[in-house]
Design a protein around this motif. Structure first.
Motif, PDB file in Angstrom:
ATOM      1  N   THR A   1      77.537 -40.723 -35.947  1.00 14.93           N
ATOM      2  CA  THR A   1      77.604 -41.626 -35.258  1.00 14.93           C
ATOM      3  C   THR A   1      77.558 -43.204 -36.576  1.00 14.93           C
ATOM      4  O   THR A   1      78.231 -43.869 -36.446  1.00 14.93           O
ATOM      5  N   VAL A   2      76.792 -42.219 -37.753  1.00 19.00           N
ATOM      6  CA  VAL A   2      76.661 -43.607 -38.406  1.00 19.00           C
ATOM      7  C   VAL A   2      77.268 -42.922 -39.866  1.00 19.00           C
ATOM      8  O   VAL A   2      77.168 -41.650 -40.344  1.00 19.00           O
ATOM      9  N   LYS A   3      78.635 -43.592 -40.013  1.00 20.78           N
ATOM     10  CA  LYS A   3      79.452 -42.518 -40.949  1.00 20.78           C
ATOM     11  C   LYS A   3      79.155 -42.857 -41.912  1.00 20.78           C
ATOM     12  O   LYS A   3      79.369 -44.291 -42.538  1.00 20.78           O
ATOM     13  N   ASN A   4      78.818 -42.428 -42.708  1.00 22.04           N
ATOM     14  CA  ASN A   4      79.112 -42.527 -44.653  1.00 22.04           C
ATOM     15  C   ASN A   4      79.010 -41.240 -45.536  1.00 22.04           C
ATOM     16  O   ASN A   4      78.533 -40.493 -44.954  1.00 22.04           O
ATOM     17  N   LEU A   5      78.953 -40.931 -46.525  1.00 22.04           N
ATOM     18  CA  LEU A   5      78.954 -40.522 -47.123  1.00 22.04           C
ATOM     19  C   LEU A   5      78.550 -39.609 -47.099  1.00 22.04           C
ATOM     20  O   LEU A   5      78.632 -38.196 -47.114  1.00 22.04           O
ATOM     21  N   GLY A   6      77.379 -39.517 -47.553  1.00 23.95           N
ATOM     22  CA  GLY A   6      75.429 -38.676 -47.849  1.00 23.95           C
ATOM     23  C   GLY A   6      75.784 -37.718 -46.372  1.00 23.95           C
ATOM     24  O   GLY A   6      74.916 -36.718 -46.011  1.00 23.95           O
ATOM     25  N   ASN A   7      76.267 -38.496 -45.185  1.00 23.49           N
ATOM     26  CA  ASN A   7      75.838 -37.780 -43.126  1.00 23.49           C
ATOM     27  C   ASN A   7      77.381 -36.557 -43.795  1.00 23.49           C
ATOM     28  O   ASN A   7      76.414 -35.671 -42.989  1.00 23.49           O
ATOM     29  N   ALA A   8      77.956 -37.179 -43.919  1.00 21.90           N
ATOM     30  CA  ALA A   8      79.696 -35.795 -44.455  1.00 21.90           C
ATOM     31  C   ALA A   8      78.889 -34.665 -44.673  1.00 21.90           C
ATOM     32  O   ALA A   8      78.952 -33.718 -44.467  1.00 21.90           O
ATOM     33  N   TYR A   9      78.372 -35.562 -45.963  1.00 26.41           N
ATOM     34  CA  TYR A   9      78.533 -34.287 -47.223  1.00 26.41           C
ATOM     35  C   TYR A   9      76.856 -33.253 -46.394  1.00 26.41           C
ATOM     36  O   TYR A   9      77.895 -32.202 -46.372  1.00 26.41           O
ATOM     37  N   ASP A  10      76.031 -33.739 -45.572  1.00 26.54           N
ATOM     38  CA  ASP A  10      75.179 -32.988 -44.927  1.00 26.54           C
ATOM     39  C   ASP A  10      75.709 -32.088 -43.591  1.00 26.54           C
ATOM     40  O   ASP A  10      74.825 -30.916 -43.428  1.00 26.54           O
ATOM     41  N   LEU A  11      76.897 -32.110 -43.630  1.00 25.50           N
ATOM     42  CA  LEU A  11      77.581 -31.457 -42.100  1.00 25.50           C
ATOM     43  C   LEU A  11      78.316 -30.155 -43.003  1.00 25.50           C
ATOM     44  O   LEU A  11      78.969 -29.202 -42.523  1.00 25.50           O
ATOM     45  N   MET A  12      78.826 -30.385 -44.439  1.00 27.34           N
ATOM     46  CA  MET A  12      79.452 -29.195 -44.260  1.00 27.34           C
ATOM     47  C   MET A  12      78.627 -28.217 -45.113  1.00 27.34           C
ATOM     48  O   MET A  12      77.676 -27.898 -45.296  1.00 27.34           O
ATOM     49  N   SER A  13      79.593 -27.300 -45.209  1.00 27.41           N
ATOM     50  CA  SER A  13      79.362 -26.178 -46.107  1.00 27.41           C
ATOM     51  C   SER A  13      79.251 -25.869 -46.987  1.00 27.41           C
ATOM     52  O   SER A  13      79.440 -27.109 -47.985  1.00 27.41           O
TER      53      SER A  13
END
Length: 126
Positions: A88-100
């Motif tokens: 929902t909040v599209k930023n690199l930090g949030n995307a990084y948190d989703l990564m394996s």
């Protein structure tokens, strides 16, 4: 990595050659335009098939690296797209948190390709 029977100085000369014969000096040239010295020309002409194959393998790895470097911006964008779509909040930090851990390794590899200027082709580096 060079073959065990390869002479590192020969591989280095091949890596630095532009393979254009200079009619004015009757030699090959270094990539910076300097003609090979007579000693270098004599030495490089003793290259064995095995040494040339070792050089060729290194050059192919370098070309693959250069292509990956050139493709990195688009590859990074393509890599991040599925993670960004989940947010929902599209930023690199949030995307990084989703990564394996594996995803993070690939992310760091792609980011590293863009963060550093491309390395030049150098003997025994690729």
């Amino acid at each position: 990595m060079t073959a065990p029977s390869s002479r590192p100085d020969i591989i280095a000369l091949l890596a630095d050659a532009d393979f254009k014969h200079r009619a004015d000096t009757n030699t090959w040239s270094h990539r910076d335009g300097r003609p090979f010295s007579k000693e270098e020309q004599t030495r490089v002409l003793t290259t064995t098939r095995s040494e040339f194959r070792a050089f060729e393998a290194q050059f192919k790895r370098f070309m693959k690296y250069r292509q990956e470097w050139a493709d990195a911006p688009e590859a990074l964008q393509d890599f991040l797209a599925p993670f960004m779509q989940q947010l929902t909040v599209k930023n690199l930090g949030n995307a990084y948190d989703l990564m394996s851990e594996t995803d993070r390794d690939e992310f760091n590899r792609l980011l590293g390709l863009r963060a550093k200027p491309p390395r030049p082709f150098t003997a025994n580096t690729f």
